[in-house]
Write an enzyme that holds these catalytic residues in place. Sequence first.
Site, PDB file in Angstrom:
ATOM      1  N   PRO A   1    -133.600  29.716 -94.885  1.00 55.52           N
ATOM      2  CA  PRO A   1    -132.197  29.971 -95.225  1.00 55.52           C
ATOM      3  C   PRO A   1    -131.449  28.662 -95.486  1.00 55.52           C
ATOM      4  CG  PRO A   1    -132.774  31.010 -93.126  1.00 55.52           C
ATOM      5  CD  PRO A   1    -133.958  30.214 -93.555  1.00 55.52           C
ATOM      6  N   ARG A   2    -130.371  28.748 -96.242  1.00 57.74           N
ATOM      7  CA  ARG A   2    -129.639  27.536 -96.616  1.00 57.74           C
ATOM      8  C   ARG A   2    -129.209  26.718 -95.402  1.00 57.74           C
ATOM      9  NH1 ARG A   2    -126.324  26.188-101.178  1.00 57.74           N
ATOM     10  NH2 ARG A   2    -126.181  28.335-101.869  1.00 57.74           N
TER      11      ARG A   2
END
Lengths: 565, 66
Positions: A290-291
């Site tokens: 995930p970012r």
Amino acid sequence: MSFNLANIPEHHITTDVLVIGGGSAGTMAALAARRQGLEVALVDKAGIDRSGCGCAGNDHFLAILESGPEWDTKEAFLKWYHRLTQGLVDMAIPEKVFLSRIKRMVAYLEELGIPMRLDATHNDYIRTGSFGQPGDYFINFDGRKLKPTVSAEAARAGVKFFRRINITDLLADGGRVTGAVGFDIRKGDFYTFLARATIVATGNVTRLYNNQASMPYNSWHSPYNNGGAQAMAFRAGAELKNMEFVNYTLTPVNFSASALNAIVGMGGYIVNGLGERFLFKYHEKGEKGPRWVMPWGVYWEIKEGRGPCYFDLRHLPEEAINHLLHHLLPVDKNTFLDYCEQKGVDLRKDLLEVQISEGQLPAFLGSVSGIYVTPECATTVSGLFATGACSVTVGSLSGSMCVGETAGEEAAKFIYRDKTVKPEVPKEELTARREAIYSPLKRQGGFKHCELENKLRQVMTLYVGIGRTRRGMLTALEELAKLEKLFPDVRADNLHELMRVHELRDMLLVAQLIARGALEREESRFGLSHYRGDFPTSREEWHCSLHQCLQGEQVVLKRVAPSNL
Amino acid sequence: MAILIDETKCNGCGLCDHNCPGDIIHMDAVSGKPLVVYPDECWYCGACRIDCPENCIKIIFPLISL
Ligand SMILES: Cc1cc2nc3c(=O)[nH]c(=O)nc-3n(C[C@H](O)[C@H](O)[C@H](O)COP(=O)(O)OP(=O)(O)OC[C@H]3O[C@@H](n4cnc5c(N)ncnc54)[C@H](O)[C@@H]3O)c2cc1C
Ligand code: SF4
Ligand code: SF4
């Protein structure tokens, strides 16, 4: 200044649907409402044809195409989205606002002539995956003409454009939102819009935090999105959700540009000062995680003495680097290659140093913060809808466009359900609003907007930024309250500055919502997004959303159970 | 400086002013040419350059951002 304060021209517009913010979401909302046969006014403080985060083009169009593989199904998307948002987005929303529309939206853009199929040999899509997706959800496309093309479609359909009108406040009559007021940022004229339904779509919130280059307008997302929708909706009584989660990304050092998605999507690495890929220490998927994992990892590497960190593209095959340099990076941020050239970096040979961007309220996929809405994009206030990055729905470009369309259609349904309603507003309210809008122009002395804005950023960066504690949050709230007291002394010397003063007013409110939420939420979640050193792990009792709304003068907080799949 | 406009090539069409999302460029009533009025508030987005028919806008990054 040529404009005369004693004699301000006024314009009173009555319409069915008022859309505030003509970016990716607002323009689609206006078009969709117009298709339902209604009169629509689309208002933006910029020129609309190229305004908002998509002004110079985007390059990734998130889509579920049901093309065969298991990951390319609605079910797989929902599972991933639920994991990504940790249950803090209502799971009834993605199907209604996004999944049911996305295939048609892609087809529509192709009809409009937007180059969606970059694989010329096979006349097919090129798709890449990132941010923990189970497959390749992002169509790589050339979105440089997207914004002007869709705007032209809206104009052709008969949407009425009101350009360069800064909206400052919503109007209400008996608990129902009935329109908005604003001013022309070039001519100064006063505008009143009365509408049977109002849709806010002014995007995310930037300019709240300092970045390394100390250039507040050199921001990851548009520096001209300042929480107008969130602040106006809150003042009108709407509930806002999870405002404490501020988001960070990795950008090139001193240049807060989008690029991360393109770079990790194409298989780029992130390395530390020792030349090591380190992200697997922080997440099993490394660069494909995930970012939030990426700024989180970089933060600890630097803190522990292994900085600086870099994008490393040197291992990419020729085809991949060509795709990045020709199709993705110069579309993702139109000036990206100018930056590389002026910095003297050749991405085929050199590492590109990265930084953790300034924080912002999110605007991307998986955003859990903003205006709370139902799957119909309705806020908790009658007559008021919210869409795009300011609302908690499905973010990103394709998300915003689909959610925009939903809001336009649902606002139309709302109007058709109750045809008798005539939007009204008491005359005294209009007079008071008008007075408040222009008062900064009448002040002598006092502060300039940037003096307060700089102080706001300092307070937010110091106390409500990366690493938070109860004491820090209380300090921030105290400091922000002082700024609130000084706000009535802020002067504007011209209409451009008047716009900035109104932006400051909204940012001040949003900053307080963030600090208050962050004080309340005694846990940590989403990496740097909300990292409380005094409660450093996520806690079961906080596995919920936190809503804030105004009741009278009082801010009321409430916890809302997470959504299950 | 933010952006540099080559006035010898510029035809005064005003598209850069129209496209700028931040109200940074204003057409000058007297010269009929664009003025970069608020360079410190530039986003470096390139929207002004993208449709310029004379291709006469250059993006200049300040030293601090390089
Ligand atoms: C450089 C860049 C690249 C990106 N690349 C991608 C990508 O490849 N894929 C992807 O999925 N997403 C991408 N994004 C994110 C995507 O662009 C946004 O999620 C999307 O545009 C949000 O749409 P929106 O309509 O909510 O906001 P915006 O499109 O930003 O529109 C907000 C509008 O509101 C107006 N406004 C603000 N305040 C007021 C006010 N008070 N009165 C009147 N008008 C106001 C603004 O002028 C603006 O026009 C990118 C973003 C950036 C900045
Ligand atoms: S768009 Fe280009 S040609 Fe037109 S006014 Fe601007 S600089 Fe001049
Ligand atoms: S780069 Fe963007 S913000 Fe700067 S002047 Fe051009 S259009 Fe305006």
